[in-house]
Design a protein around this motif. Structure first.
Motif, mmCIF file in Angstrom:
data_model
loop_
_atom_site.group_PDB
_atom_site.id
_atom_site.type_symbol
_atom_site.label_atom_id
_atom_site.label_comp_id
_atom_site.label_asym_id
_atom_site.label_seq_id
_atom_site.Cartn_x
_atom_site.Cartn_y
_atom_site.Cartn_z
ATOM 1 N N ALA A 10 0.832 -1.208 0.000
ATOM 2 C CA ALA A 10 0.000 0.000 0.000
ATOM 3 C C ALA A 10 0.866 1.258 0.000
ATOM 4 C CB ALA A 10 -0.932 -0.010 1.203
ATOM 5 N N VAL A 11 1.931 1.281 0.793
ATOM 6 C CA VAL A 11 2.812 2.453 0.856
ATOM 7 C C VAL A 11 3.509 2.660 -0.490
ATOM 8 C CG1 VAL A 11 4.933 3.359 1.908
ATOM 9 C CG2 VAL A 11 3.141 2.386 3.350
ATOM 10 N N VAL A 12 4.003 1.574 -1.093
ATOM 11 C CA VAL A 12 4.668 1.684 -2.394
ATOM 12 C C VAL A 12 3.679 2.198 -3.443
ATOM 13 C CG1 VAL A 12 5.734 0.346 -4.266
ATOM 14 C CG2 VAL A 12 6.452 -0.020 -1.895
ATOM 15 N N ALA A 13 2.447 1.700 -3.426
ATOM 16 C CA ALA A 13 1.442 2.148 -4.394
ATOM 17 C C ALA A 13 1.122 3.626 -4.203
ATOM 18 C CB ALA A 13 0.179 1.308 -4.255
ATOM 19 N N ILE A 14 0.986 4.069 -2.972
ATOM 20 C CA ILE A 14 0.690 5.482 -2.699
ATOM 21 C C ILE A 14 1.828 6.364 -3.200
ATOM 22 C CG2 ILE A 14 0.454 7.180 -0.836
ATOM 23 C CD1 ILE A 14 -1.179 5.041 0.678
ATOM 24 N N VAL A 15 3.071 5.967 -2.932
ATOM 25 C CA VAL A 15 4.223 6.751 -3.388
ATOM 26 C C VAL A 15 4.284 6.757 -4.909
ATOM 27 C CG1 VAL A 15 6.752 6.835 -3.418
ATOM 28 C CG2 VAL A 15 5.545 6.424 -1.271
ATOM 29 N N TRP A 16 4.080 5.602 -5.532
ATOM 30 C CA TRP A 16 4.126 5.486 -6.999
ATOM 31 C C TRP A 16 3.092 6.392 -7.665
ATOM 32 C CZ3 TRP A 16 6.982 3.462 -10.816
ATOM 33 C CH2 TRP A 16 6.381 3.303 -12.069
ATOM 34 N N PHE A 17 1.831 6.271 -7.223
ATOM 35 C CA PHE A 17 0.776 7.087 -7.821
ATOM 36 C C PHE A 17 0.937 8.562 -7.481
ATOM 37 C CE2 PHE A 17 -1.365 2.936 -8.089
ATOM 38 C CZ PHE A 17 -1.623 2.945 -9.452
ATOM 39 N N GLY A 18 1.495 8.870 -6.318
ATOM 40 C CA GLY A 18 1.755 10.262 -5.956
ATOM 41 C C GLY A 18 2.768 10.902 -6.885
ATOM 42 N N PHE A 19 3.866 10.181 -7.170
ATOM 43 C CA PHE A 19 4.869 10.709 -8.091
ATOM 44 C C PHE A 19 4.300 10.836 -9.503
ATOM 45 C CE2 PHE A 19 8.257 9.434 -5.020
ATOM 46 C CZ PHE A 19 8.820 10.698 -4.893
ATOM 47 N N ARG A 20 3.502 9.875 -9.928
ATOM 48 C CA ARG A 20 2.885 9.974 -11.257
ATOM 49 C C ARG A 20 1.986 11.198 -11.341
ATOM 50 N NH1 ARG A 20 -0.033 4.750 -13.102
ATOM 51 N NH2 ARG A 20 -0.641 6.213 -14.704
ATOM 52 N N TYR A 21 1.219 11.463 -10.286
ATOM 53 C CA TYR A 21 0.330 12.629 -10.262
ATOM 54 C C TYR A 21 1.129 13.925 -10.324
ATOM 55 C CZ TYR A 21 -2.704 16.264 -8.454
ATOM 56 O OH TYR A 21 -3.371 17.443 -8.287
ATOM 57 N N LEU A 22 2.187 14.017 -9.507
ATOM 58 C CA LEU A 22 2.994 15.239 -9.495
ATOM 59 C C LEU A 22 3.699 15.456 -10.832
ATOM 60 C CD1 LEU A 22 4.536 15.048 -5.917
ATOM 61 C CD2 LEU A 22 2.688 16.534 -6.717
ATOM 62 N N GLU A 23 4.192 14.374 -11.439
ATOM 63 C CA GLU A 23 4.851 14.481 -12.744
ATOM 64 C C GLU A 23 3.861 14.955 -13.812
ATOM 65 O OE1 GLU A 23 6.260 11.167 -15.750
ATOM 66 O OE2 GLU A 23 7.524 11.230 -13.959
ATOM 67 N N ARG A 24 2.669 14.402 -13.808
ATOM 68 C CA ARG A 24 1.644 14.790 -14.780
ATOM 69 C C ARG A 24 1.230 16.247 -14.587
ATOM 70 N NH1 ARG A 24 -3.697 15.210 -15.195
ATOM 71 N NH2 ARG A 24 -4.616 14.688 -17.188
ATOM 72 N N ARG A 25 1.075 16.641 -13.315
ATOM 73 C CA ARG A 25 0.699 18.024 -13.030
ATOM 74 C C ARG A 25 1.754 18.999 -13.535
ATOM 75 N NH1 ARG A 25 0.513 20.170 -7.030
ATOM 76 N NH2 ARG A 25 2.701 20.180 -7.549
ATOM 77 N N ASP A 26 3.017 18.638 -13.365
ATOM 78 C CA ASP A 26 4.096 19.501 -13.866
ATOM 79 C C ASP A 26 4.098 19.564 -15.385
ATOM 80 O OD1 ASP A 26 4.913 20.061 -11.305
ATOM 81 O OD2 ASP A 26 6.499 18.533 -11.286
ATOM 82 N N ARG A 27 3.842 18.426 -16.052
ATOM 83 C CA ARG A 27 3.794 18.419 -17.516
ATOM 84 C C ARG A 27 2.657 19.296 -18.028
ATOM 85 N NH1 ARG A 27 4.120 12.826 -17.333
ATOM 86 N NH2 ARG A 27 1.964 12.705 -18.041
ATOM 87 N N VAL A 28 1.499 19.203 -17.396
ATOM 88 C CA VAL A 28 0.341 19.987 -17.838
ATOM 89 C C VAL A 28 0.593 21.474 -17.619
ATOM 90 C CG1 VAL A 28 -2.082 20.479 -17.336
ATOM 91 C CG2 VAL A 28 -1.332 18.125 -17.572
ATOM 92 N N SER A 29 1.150 21.830 -16.455
ATOM 93 C CA SER A 29 1.378 23.256 -16.177
ATOM 94 C C SER A 29 2.463 23.855 -17.067
ATOM 95 C CB SER A 29 1.722 23.462 -14.706
ATOM 96 O OG SER A 29 2.968 22.865 -14.410
ATOM 97 N N SER A 30 3.430 23.043 -17.504
ATOM 98 C CA SER A 30 4.494 23.572 -18.363
ATOM 99 C C SER A 30 4.124 23.533 -19.838
ATOM 100 C CB SER A 30 5.793 22.786 -18.139
ATOM 101 O OG SER A 30 5.653 21.462 -18.607
ATOM 102 N N GLY A 31 2.987 22.931 -20.170
ATOM 103 C CA GLY A 31 2.539 22.884 -21.558
ATOM 104 C C GLY A 31 3.128 21.742 -22.348
ATOM 105 N N LYS A 32 3.742 20.775 -21.697
ATOM 106 C CA LYS A 32 4.360 19.637 -22.383
ATOM 107 C C LYS A 32 3.546 18.361 -22.203
ATOM 108 C CE LYS A 32 8.958 21.501 -21.662
ATOM 109 N NZ LYS A 32 10.240 21.307 -20.997
ATOM 110 N N ARG A 33 2.242 18.509 -22.154
ATOM 111 C CA ARG A 33 1.418 17.332 -21.934
ATOM 112 C C ARG A 33 1.307 16.495 -23.194
ATOM 113 N NH1 ARG A 33 -4.545 19.955 -21.060
ATOM 114 N NH2 ARG A 33 -4.328 21.576 -22.607
ATOM 115 N N GLY A 34 1.032 15.210 -22.985
ATOM 116 C CA GLY A 34 0.946 14.277 -24.102
ATOM 117 C C GLY A 34 -0.384 14.386 -24.826
ATOM 118 N N THR A 35 -0.493 13.650 -25.929
ATOM 119 C CA THR A 35 -1.718 13.638 -26.718
ATOM 120 C C THR A 35 -2.847 13.027 -25.899
ATOM 121 O OG1 THR A 35 -0.400 13.338 -28.698
ATOM 122 C CG2 THR A 35 -2.739 12.840 -28.872
ATOM 123 N N GLY A 36 -3.963 13.719 -25.809
ATOM 124 C CA GLY A 36 -5.114 13.213 -25.065
ATOM 125 C C GLY A 36 -5.039 13.436 -23.571
#
Length: 89
Positions: A10-36
């Motif tokens: 559970a801890v590994v999953a929370i950390v994994w999904f947390g980093f994915r969320y933060l990475e995605r948020r940074d991509r969207v805010s910088s304008g480098k988001r992927g298709t879709g």
């Protein structure tokens, strides 16, 4: 022992999904988001448009009245005799 492994997973999953969320948020805010890839607000607006398209419009609603004899709901505009004895229409 099982409880410790489950907690570790559970801890590994929370950390994994947390980093994915933060990475995605940074991509969207910088304008480098992927298709879709959409922001949360964009996804919510899209789902609300889809729900609005599925909803019936106001023209589909009719006034009905319950027949005191057969207890069926009949349209007020097209009300007629149901053929049963004591029908008020």
């Amino acid at each position: 022992m099982f409880l410790k492994i489950a907690l570790l997973v559970a801890v590994v999953a929370i950390v994994w999904f947390g980093f994915r969320y933060l990475e995605r948020r940074d991509r969207v805010s910088s304008g480098k988001r992927g298709t879709g890839e959409r922001t949360l607000g964009e996804r919510l607006r899209k789902s609300m448009r889809a729900k609005d398209a599925d909803q019936p419009r106001g023209g589909d609603v009719e006034d009905t009245e319950r027949c005191p004899t057969c207890q069926a709901f009949v349209s007020v505009e097209g009300i007629s005799d149901c053929g049963k004895p004591n029908c008020p229409y």
